[in-house]
Design a protein around this motif. Structure first.
Motif, PDB file in Angstrom:
ATOM      1  N   HIS A 121      79.912  47.933  44.592  1.00 58.15           N
ATOM      2  CA  HIS A 121      79.670  47.391  43.248  1.00 58.15           C
ATOM      3  C   HIS A 121      80.576  46.203  42.949  1.00 58.15           C
ATOM      4  O   HIS A 121      80.783  45.845  41.789  1.00 58.15           O
ATOM      5  CB  HIS A 121      79.880  48.487  42.200  1.00 58.15           C
ATOM      6  CG  HIS A 121      78.950  49.636  42.353  1.00 58.15           C
ATOM      7  ND1 HIS A 121      79.222  50.694  43.176  1.00 58.15           N
ATOM      8  CD2 HIS A 121      77.723  49.860  41.827  1.00 58.15           C
ATOM      9  CE1 HIS A 121      78.204  51.547  43.137  1.00 58.15           C
ATOM     10  NE2 HIS A 121      77.284  51.059  42.330  1.00 58.15           N
ATOM     11  N   HIS A 138      74.245  44.177  44.912  1.00 57.37           N
ATOM     12  CA  HIS A 138      73.930  45.591  44.702  1.00 57.37           C
ATOM     13  C   HIS A 138      72.411  45.741  44.704  1.00 57.37           C
ATOM     14  O   HIS A 138      71.712  44.824  44.293  1.00 57.37           O
ATOM     15  CB  HIS A 138      74.515  46.018  43.347  1.00 57.37           C
ATOM     16  CG  HIS A 138      74.339  47.460  43.019  1.00 57.37           C
ATOM     17  ND1 HIS A 138      73.178  47.981  42.493  1.00 57.37           N
ATOM     18  CD2 HIS A 138      75.189  48.505  43.147  1.00 57.37           C
ATOM     19  CE1 HIS A 138      73.330  49.279  42.303  1.00 57.37           C
ATOM     20  NE2 HIS A 138      74.526  49.625  42.698  1.00 57.37           N
ATOM     21  N   HIS A 144      67.737  52.363  41.217  1.00 53.48           N
ATOM     22  CA  HIS A 144      69.170  52.126  41.353  1.00 53.48           C
ATOM     23  C   HIS A 144      69.437  50.637  41.120  1.00 53.48           C
ATOM     24  O   HIS A 144      69.072  49.812  41.947  1.00 53.48           O
ATOM     25  CB  HIS A 144      69.598  52.554  42.772  1.00 53.48           C
ATOM     26  CG  HIS A 144      71.073  52.490  43.003  1.00 53.48           C
ATOM     27  ND1 HIS A 144      71.625  52.552  44.256  1.00 53.48           N
ATOM     28  CD2 HIS A 144      72.121  52.362  42.143  1.00 53.48           C
ATOM     29  CE1 HIS A 144      72.940  52.473  44.165  1.00 53.48           C
ATOM     30  NE2 HIS A 144      73.267  52.358  42.897  1.00 53.48           N
ATOM     31  N   CYS A 184      76.140  50.311  36.552  1.00 49.29           N
ATOM     32  CA  CYS A 184      75.145  50.754  37.532  1.00 49.29           C
ATOM     33  C   CYS A 184      74.527  52.038  36.989  1.00 49.29           C
ATOM     34  O   CYS A 184      75.256  52.935  36.560  1.00 49.29           O
ATOM     35  CB  CYS A 184      75.820  51.018  38.884  1.00 49.29           C
ATOM     36  SG  CYS A 184      74.773  51.992  39.989  1.00 49.29           S
ATOM     37  N   HIS A 187      75.952  54.850  39.231  1.00 45.58           N
ATOM     38  CA  HIS A 187      77.388  55.007  39.490  1.00 45.58           C
ATOM     39  C   HIS A 187      78.285  54.712  38.290  1.00 45.58           C
ATOM     40  O   HIS A 187      79.505  54.814  38.394  1.00 45.58           O
ATOM     41  CB  HIS A 187      77.787  54.147  40.694  1.00 45.58           C
ATOM     42  CG  HIS A 187      77.089  54.586  41.951  1.00 45.58           C
ATOM     43  ND1 HIS A 187      76.059  53.879  42.520  1.00 45.58           N
ATOM     44  CD2 HIS A 187      77.269  55.695  42.708  1.00 45.58           C
ATOM     45  CE1 HIS A 187      75.626  54.518  43.599  1.00 45.58           C
ATOM     46  NE2 HIS A 187      76.345  55.623  43.740  1.00 45.58           N
TER      47      HIS A 187
HETATM   48 FE   LIG Z   1      75.313  51.717  42.319  1.00 45.07          FE
END
Ligand SMILES: [Fe+2]
Length: 194
Positions: A121, A138, A144, A184, A187
């Protein structure tokens, strides 16, 4: 909704206002017994009573539901104390300059805790004239992706929304220092000092 009004909150606010259970009951049109039941966790006020109850207790509905009474001391004017909230259901992004009781799609959202980005990231920052070109290498699939990037300085916030299938890159002026935040959907929130 995972947070409803509690009896302890009702009691605390009622006592703070210096009124009896009977007086509160009168104001909102219920019995003193009903108020007593709420305060002792033997019942909950109907949703239609929340607004009159908040009014009678002199707080906002949000304060009543969260149990946190907020005194506006205007301490939240420093944007560096920012909090971001992202709804996991609809993707709504909310920003607050201080603590807040935030709900979306019927659920209470916690303020996101930002982390230092790992390699997957990582943010690249390249100077272009008097601005900065920011890139996050990314995946940008529907499942995602990087949802947004924001630059927060003492007195200014800039946010750029990214979409799946696009690129997570943008040009921003990073004057004033502060922090960059990017999110993200899998994440979480990342943060880096500028
Ligand atoms: Fe990610």
């Amino acid at each position: 909704m995972d947070h409803y009004i509690t009896g302890a909150t009702i009691r605390r606010l009622r006592e703070g206002k210096g009124i009896t259970q009977a007086q509160l009951a009168d104001i909102i049109g219920v019995t003193a017994k009903a108020v007593s039941k709420w305060e002792t966790a033997k019942g909950l006020p109907d949703i239609t009573l929340i607004e009159p109850l908040a009014h009678a207790l002199g707080v906002s509905v949000a304060e009543l539901l969260s149990g946190n009474v907020v005194t506006n001391q205007n301490v939240s004017c420093n944007l560096l104390r920012s909090h971001f909230y992202v709804c996991p259901i609809c993707g709504n992004i909310l920003h607050a300059t201080g603590r807040a009781a935030v709900t979306c799609c019927g659920i209470t959202l916690p303020p996101l805790e930002a982390e230092t980005a790992d390699d997957r990231h990582a943010l690249t920052l390249e100077r272009v004239e008097d601005e900065s070109f920011l890139t996050i290498a990314h995946p940008m699939t529907k499942e995602h992706f990087i949802s947004f990037i924001a630059h927060v300085s003492m007195d200014r916030i800039q946010m750029v929304k990214f979409y799946p299938e696009g690129n997570a890159e943008t040009r921003l002026s990073l004057r004033g220092g502060g922090y960059l935040y990017w999110y993200c959907n899998r994440h979480g929130l990342m943060k880096r000092k500028v």
